[in-house]
Design a protein around this motif. Structure first.
Motif, PDB file in Angstrom:
ATOM      1  N   PRO A 142       0.795  -1.229   0.000  1.00  0.00           N
ATOM      2  CA  PRO A 142       0.000   0.000   0.000  1.00  0.00           C
ATOM      3  C   PRO A 142       0.826   1.277   0.000  1.00  0.00           C
ATOM      4  O   PRO A 142       0.306   2.356  -0.301  1.00  0.00           O
ATOM      5  CB  PRO A 142      -0.843  -0.111   1.278  1.00  0.00           C
ATOM      6  N   SER A 143       2.121   1.194   0.323  1.00  0.00           N
ATOM      7  CA  SER A 143       2.961   2.393   0.282  1.00  0.00           C
ATOM      8  C   SER A 143       3.373   2.763  -1.138  1.00  0.00           C
ATOM      9  O   SER A 143       4.046   3.774  -1.350  1.00  0.00           O
ATOM     10  CB  SER A 143       4.212   2.207   1.141  1.00  0.00           C
ATOM     11  N   GLU A 144       2.972   1.963  -2.123  1.00  0.00           N
ATOM     12  CA  GLU A 144       3.223   2.231  -3.538  1.00  0.00           C
ATOM     13  C   GLU A 144       4.691   2.575  -3.808  1.00  0.00           C
ATOM     14  O   GLU A 144       5.028   3.654  -4.296  1.00  0.00           O
ATOM     15  CB  GLU A 144       2.316   3.367  -4.038  1.00  0.00           C
ATOM     16  N   PRO A 145       5.591   1.633  -3.521  1.00  0.00           N
ATOM     17  CA  PRO A 145       7.021   1.936  -3.626  1.00  0.00           C
ATOM     18  C   PRO A 145       7.470   2.358  -5.019  1.00  0.00           C
ATOM     19  O   PRO A 145       8.368   3.189  -5.146  1.00  0.00           O
ATOM     20  CB  PRO A 145       7.691   0.624  -3.201  1.00  0.00           C
ATOM     21  N   LYS A 147       5.974   4.141  -7.172  1.00  0.00           N
ATOM     22  CA  LYS A 147       5.703   5.566  -7.362  1.00  0.00           C
ATOM     23  C   LYS A 147       6.631   6.422  -6.506  1.00  0.00           C
ATOM     24  O   LYS A 147       7.096   7.478  -6.943  1.00  0.00           O
ATOM     25  CB  LYS A 147       4.242   5.870  -7.020  1.00  0.00           C
ATOM     26  N   VAL A 148       6.897   5.972  -5.290  1.00  0.00           N
ATOM     27  CA  VAL A 148       7.785   6.721  -4.402  1.00  0.00           C
ATOM     28  C   VAL A 148       9.175   6.832  -5.018  1.00  0.00           C
ATOM     29  O   VAL A 148       9.814   7.889  -4.976  1.00  0.00           O
ATOM     30  CB  VAL A 148       7.864   6.042  -3.017  1.00  0.00           C
ATOM     31  N   GLU A 149       9.655   5.750  -5.629  1.00  0.00           N
ATOM     32  CA  GLU A 149      11.002   5.733  -6.195  1.00  0.00           C
ATOM     33  C   GLU A 149      11.220   6.809  -7.253  1.00  0.00           C
ATOM     34  O   GLU A 149      12.330   7.279  -7.457  1.00  0.00           O
ATOM     35  CB  GLU A 149      11.290   4.358  -6.801  1.00  0.00           C
ATOM     36  N   GLN A 150      10.144   7.203  -7.936  1.00  0.00           N
ATOM     37  CA  GLN A 150      10.272   8.186  -9.012  1.00  0.00           C
ATOM     38  C   GLN A 150      10.489   9.606  -8.495  1.00  0.00           C
ATOM     39  O   GLN A 150      10.822  10.502  -9.275  1.00  0.00           O
ATOM     40  CB  GLN A 150       9.008   8.151  -9.880  1.00  0.00           C
ATOM     41  N   LEU A 157      15.170   3.261  -4.455  1.00  0.00           N
ATOM     42  CA  LEU A 157      14.661   1.899  -4.352  1.00  0.00           C
ATOM     43  C   LEU A 157      13.944   1.779  -3.015  1.00  0.00           C
ATOM     44  O   LEU A 157      14.495   2.124  -1.976  1.00  0.00           O
ATOM     45  CB  LEU A 157      15.820   0.902  -4.418  1.00  0.00           C
ATOM     46  N   MET A 158      12.704   1.286  -3.041  1.00  0.00           N
ATOM     47  CA  MET A 158      11.925   1.160  -1.814  1.00  0.00           C
ATOM     48  C   MET A 158      11.244  -0.207  -1.793  1.00  0.00           C
ATOM     49  O   MET A 158      10.601  -0.601  -2.769  1.00  0.00           O
ATOM     50  CB  MET A 158      10.871   2.271  -1.720  1.00  0.00           C
ATOM     51  N   ARG A 159      11.395  -0.939  -0.698  1.00  0.00           N
ATOM     52  CA  ARG A 159      10.742  -2.239  -0.557  1.00  0.00           C
ATOM     53  C   ARG A 159      10.331  -2.464   0.898  1.00  0.00           C
ATOM     54  O   ARG A 159      10.951  -1.943   1.837  1.00  0.00           O
ATOM     55  CB  ARG A 159      11.677  -3.369  -0.994  1.00  0.00           C
ATOM     56  N   THR A 160       9.292  -3.305   1.057  1.00  0.00           N
ATOM     57  CA  THR A 160       8.820  -3.707   2.380  1.00  0.00           C
ATOM     58  C   THR A 160       9.086  -5.190   2.573  1.00  0.00           C
ATOM     59  O   THR A 160       8.882  -5.992   1.653  1.00  0.00           O
ATOM     60  CB  THR A 160       7.319  -3.418   2.530  1.00  0.00           C
ATOM     61  N   MET A 161       9.563  -5.534   3.771  1.00  0.00           N
ATOM     62  CA  MET A 161       9.825  -6.930   4.118  1.00  0.00           C
ATOM     63  C   MET A 161       9.061  -7.297   5.386  1.00  0.00           C
ATOM     64  O   MET A 161       8.844  -6.449   6.249  1.00  0.00           O
ATOM     65  CB  MET A 161      11.324  -7.139   4.353  1.00  0.00           C
ATOM     66  N   LEU A 162       8.664  -8.549   5.469  1.00  0.00           N
ATOM     67  CA  LEU A 162       8.035  -9.098   6.667  1.00  0.00           C
ATOM     68  C   LEU A 162       8.986 -10.130   7.251  1.00  0.00           C
ATOM     69  O   LEU A 162       9.465 -11.022   6.534  1.00  0.00           O
ATOM     70  CB  LEU A 162       6.685  -9.746   6.331  1.00  0.00           C
ATOM     71  N   LEU A 175      13.684   2.746   2.295  1.00  0.00           N
ATOM     72  CA  LEU A 175      13.880   3.581   1.112  1.00  0.00           C
ATOM     73  C   LEU A 175      15.369   3.876   0.986  1.00  0.00           C
ATOM     74  O   LEU A 175      16.000   4.347   1.932  1.00  0.00           O
ATOM     75  CB  LEU A 175      13.114   4.895   1.230  1.00  0.00           C
ATOM     76  N   LEU A 176      15.929   3.603  -0.179  1.00  0.00           N
ATOM     77  CA  LEU A 176      17.311   3.957  -0.493  1.00  0.00           C
ATOM     78  C   LEU A 176      17.287   5.019  -1.590  1.00  0.00           C
ATOM     79  O   LEU A 176      16.599   4.848  -2.603  1.00  0.00           O
ATOM     80  CB  LEU A 176      18.089   2.737  -0.994  1.00  0.00           C
ATOM     81  N   VAL A 177      18.015   6.104  -1.378  1.00  0.00           N
ATOM     82  CA  VAL A 177      18.102   7.178  -2.372  1.00  0.00           C
ATOM     83  C   VAL A 177      19.575   7.439  -2.643  1.00  0.00           C
ATOM     84  O   VAL A 177      20.349   7.656  -1.710  1.00  0.00           O
ATOM     85  CB  VAL A 177      17.427   8.480  -1.882  1.00  0.00           C
ATOM     86  N   ARG A 178      19.950   7.421  -3.930  1.00  0.00           N
ATOM     87  CA  ARG A 178      21.331   7.753  -4.292  1.00  0.00           C
ATOM     88  C   ARG A 178      21.366   9.076  -5.033  1.00  0.00           C
ATOM     89  O   ARG A 178      20.550   9.330  -5.925  1.00  0.00           O
ATOM     90  CB  ARG A 178      21.941   6.664  -5.177  1.00  0.00           C
ATOM     91  N   GLN A 179      22.295   9.925  -4.632  1.00  0.00           N
ATOM     92  CA  GLN A 179      22.584  11.167  -5.354  1.00  0.00           C
ATOM     93  C   GLN A 179      24.099  11.244  -5.512  1.00  0.00           C
ATOM     94  O   GLN A 179      24.823  11.438  -4.534  1.00  0.00           O
ATOM     95  CB  GLN A 179      22.061  12.391  -4.584  1.00  0.00           C
TER      96      GLN A 179
END
Length: 224
Positions: A142-145, A147-150, A157-162, A175-179
């Motif tokens: 439901p966090s729509e990863p 879309k968030v990544e864009q 890169l965004m992912r959910t783990m259980l 969430l991982l963001v590279r600049q």
């Protein structure tokens, strides 16, 4: 967002390690940022909650086992970390900002993408326990990863783990963001709440607010 800083450029390489470490510190969220972002329920912890190295991991093949341990144990040249917890300790948010050698951040992000593309599940060895980790399909998250990544940086890169047995699963969303050669890691840890429950709604609200706050500060984006 408080004052942001531009990310590193090749010309920054002449600055001293101390100056660059301080530069990274200024890219982290602080307690002063929480109130203005509507995160009054959270406080900054005295020390990061996730400073320890990840436990050994086992994937579906020897090659993926090596990939998992290489990706999750990647060491940056410089790194600063902080953590936040809400009032009833049900949500912990870990944030890290790192700077890697030229090209190393790109390689690390590629490893992480391969992990999530090829490992739907793996196990972690903690003491004498084997804990199963399952990756939530982005289409079911439901966090729509996707879309968030864009929204962020050169790449994100965004992912959910259980993690853990059914009924007692912890939920970990990263969430991982590279600049350039810098990277942001923003991780939310909580119990896995039932969809539509107050716990799930509270986590979704906090996640949304931190996703507005932390990447913007890391990337030096203006308010609004």
């Amino acid at each position: 967002m408080t004052k942001g800083n531009s990310v590193s450029t090749p010309g920054d390489s002449q600055s001293s390690p101390t100056a660059r470490s301080g530069d990274l510190e200024r890219l982290l969220v602080t307690a002063a940022d929480l109130t203005s972002a509507g995160l009054d329920d959270f406080t900054q912890l005295a020390s990061p909650s996730s400073d320890e190295d990840p436990p050994p991991m086992t994937g579906p093949t020897p090659e993926l086992t090596a990939l998992l341990n290489r990706a999750f144990n990647d060491k940056a040249a410089r790194e600063v970390r902080t953590s936040f917890m809400n009032a009833d300790s049900s949500i912990v948010v870990d944030e890290g900002v790192s700077e890697r050698a030229a090209g190393a951040a790109v390689s690390w992000m590629a490893d992480m993408r391969q992990v999530y593309a090829e490992c739907a599940a793996w196990t972690m060895s903690i003491g004498d326990q084997e804990i199963t980790v399952q990756v939530v399909d982005p289409a079911d998250d439901p966090s729509e990863p996707l879309k968030v990544e864009q929204r962020f940086g050169d790449e994100a890169l965004m992912r959910t783990m259980l993690a853990g047995p059914v009924g007692q699963q912890g939920q970990i969303t990263t969430l991982l963001v590279r600049q350039g050669d810098r990277a942001l890691e923003l991780t939310f840890r909580s119990l896995a709440g039932e969809p539509g429950s107050p716990e799930a709604a509270r986590l979704a609200t906090a996640t949304s607010k931190f996703l507005d706050l932390a990447p913007a500060k890391f990337l030096g984006l203006p308010n609004g």
